[in-house]
Design an enzyme around this catalytic site. Structure first.
Site, PDB file in Angstrom:
ATOM      1  N   ARG A  96       0.862  -1.181   0.000  1.00 47.03           N
ATOM      2  CA  ARG A  96       0.000   0.000   0.000  1.00 47.03           C
ATOM      3  C   ARG A  96       0.901   1.234   0.000  1.00 47.03           C
ATOM      4  NH1 ARG A  96      -3.581  -2.721  -1.603  1.00 47.03           N
ATOM      5  NH2 ARG A  96      -5.504  -3.300  -0.523  1.00 47.03           N
ATOM      6  N   HIS A 139      -1.756   1.180  -9.753  1.00 50.52           N
ATOM      7  CA  HIS A 139      -2.295   0.107  -8.905  1.00 50.52           C
ATOM      8  C   HIS A 139      -2.856  -1.038  -9.760  1.00 50.52           C
ATOM      9  CE1 HIS A 139      -4.017  -0.563  -4.593  1.00 50.52           C
ATOM     10  NE2 HIS A 139      -3.831  -1.731  -5.207  1.00 50.52           N
TER      11      HIS A 139
END
Ligand SMILES: NC(=O)c1ccc[n+]([C@@H]2O[C@H](COP(=O)([O-])OP(=O)(O)OC[C@H]3O[C@@H](n4cnc5c(N)ncnc54)[C@H](OP(=O)(O)O)[C@@H]3O)[C@@H](O)[C@H]2O)c1
Length: 307
Positions: free
Chosen positions: A222, A270
């Site tokens: 993350r 992502h």
């Protein structure tokens, strides 16, 4: 009895379609549709706002739409006895490993440097670097897939996990001393941790500075794991040789953010791994079946550990 799908900001359609295909007789609703809260037994979600779960009196299980659950747990008001499960898709983890290896080789085999030379029609050979030592933070499903992908390339792999359990072919470290050992011996540092209060901001200036000069940082956990300003400072100072980032402190990063244009950074939106919709549907239905039967949940999140 029904499943409620609230995957925003990820579009819900493909998850709804996969659930309907896997269980044609079960009502599947999105939160935007008119639905009967008393009928909802399972929620499939990316995040849940505080107060939402209380609207569903017969809820038996909450299923995360991906491997990471920090956005679900952030609601803070999920009843302690309500099982929360995550998705586990081996094919997704292989894709993440491909992305990590591909990005790593761009640096360790000087492919970015040669691309710049090619643009100038410049023929110059550089010595091939010795096999890079790879350090993987997080040795779960993602971290182990990454470790497996590097091994046949001759890149030695070490890893860091919370409990330090052995992993085949990986030198495993744990604890603060283990982290220092891992950082000092990693030419390529790959972050595949879940986001928890203990891992948030882990890769700050002090820790990144422990990497050997010229090291590459690869981030697929993350964005909040890496303090981006500290990463930039160490890239600009020449201590770090490059970074490959699939996740960011803010997604998407603003157009004027340095990550878009830094010459030593690979930035992707992502996309390292995409979870299979059919896998999520199957695991959600299995979690619901188990919740109804009072059986243990193999994909249960450890609420205290946060992942
Ligand atoms: N970029 C993408 O497309 C993408 C896609 C999927 C997932 N992800 C990210 O990848 C993360 C990891 O997924 P996963 O399936 O591998 O999770 P996982 O199977 O739950 O594994 C998590 C690993 O992190 C370790 N860990 C957790 N907290 C730690 C701490 N404080 N110190 C040291 N190690 C710690 C765990 O140690 P133990 O082994 O001791 O438990 C475990 O090895 C997800 O949470 C998500 O954020 C990103």
């Amino acid at each position: 009895m029904a499943i409620l799908v609230m995957t925003a900001p990820i579009p819900a359609d493909s998850f709804v379609a996969a659930l309907r295909e896997a269980a044609p007789d079960l009502p599947v609703w999105t939160s935007e549709e008119v639905h009967d809260p008393a009928a909802v037994e399972a929620i499939l979600a990316w995040r849940i706002k505080p107060g939402v779960v209380a609207r569903y009196p017969n809820l038996r299980v909450v299923c995360a739409v991906g491997a990471g659950v920090e956005k679900l747990l952030a609601a803070g008001d999920l009843p302690a006895q309500l099982p929360v499960t995550r998705a586990l898709d081996p094919a997704q983890n292989e894709k993440i490993a491909q992305w990590v290896v591909g990005c790593t080789l761009q640096f360790t085999r000087d492919l970015r440097r040669y691309a710049q030379q090619q643009a100038r029609a410049h023929w110059e050979r550089h010595a091939v670097r010795p096999a890079a030592r790879v350090g993987v933070l997080g040795l779960g499903a993602v971290g182990q897939a990454i470790a497996r992908a590097f091994r046949p390339l001759g890149y030695p792999v070490a890893g860091w996990s919370r409990r330090g359990e052995p992993v085949d072919g990986v030198h495993v470290c744990a604890g603060e001393a283990g982290l220092r050992e891992l950082l000092a011996g990693s030419d390529v540092l790959v972050c595949a941790l879940p986001l928890t209060p203990r891992t948030n901001g882990l890769l700050d200036r002090a820790r990144l500075a422990q990497l050997p000069r010229g090291a590459i940082v690869v981030s697929v956990g993350r964005g909040e794991h890496v303090v981006e300003a500290d990463l930039r400072a160490l890239l600009d100072a020449g201590h770090l040789g490059g970074a490959a980032l699939d996740v960011f402190e803010r997604e998407p990063p603003p157009p004027d953010n340095w990550v878009w244009s830094h010459p030593q950074v690979i930035a992707t939106p992502h996309i390292a791994g995409e979870v299979g919709r059919a896998v999520v549907a199957r695991q959600t239905l299995d979690a619901l079946r188990r919740a109804r039967a009072g059986e243990p949940q193999p994909l249960a999140v450890d609420r205290a550990a946060g992942y």
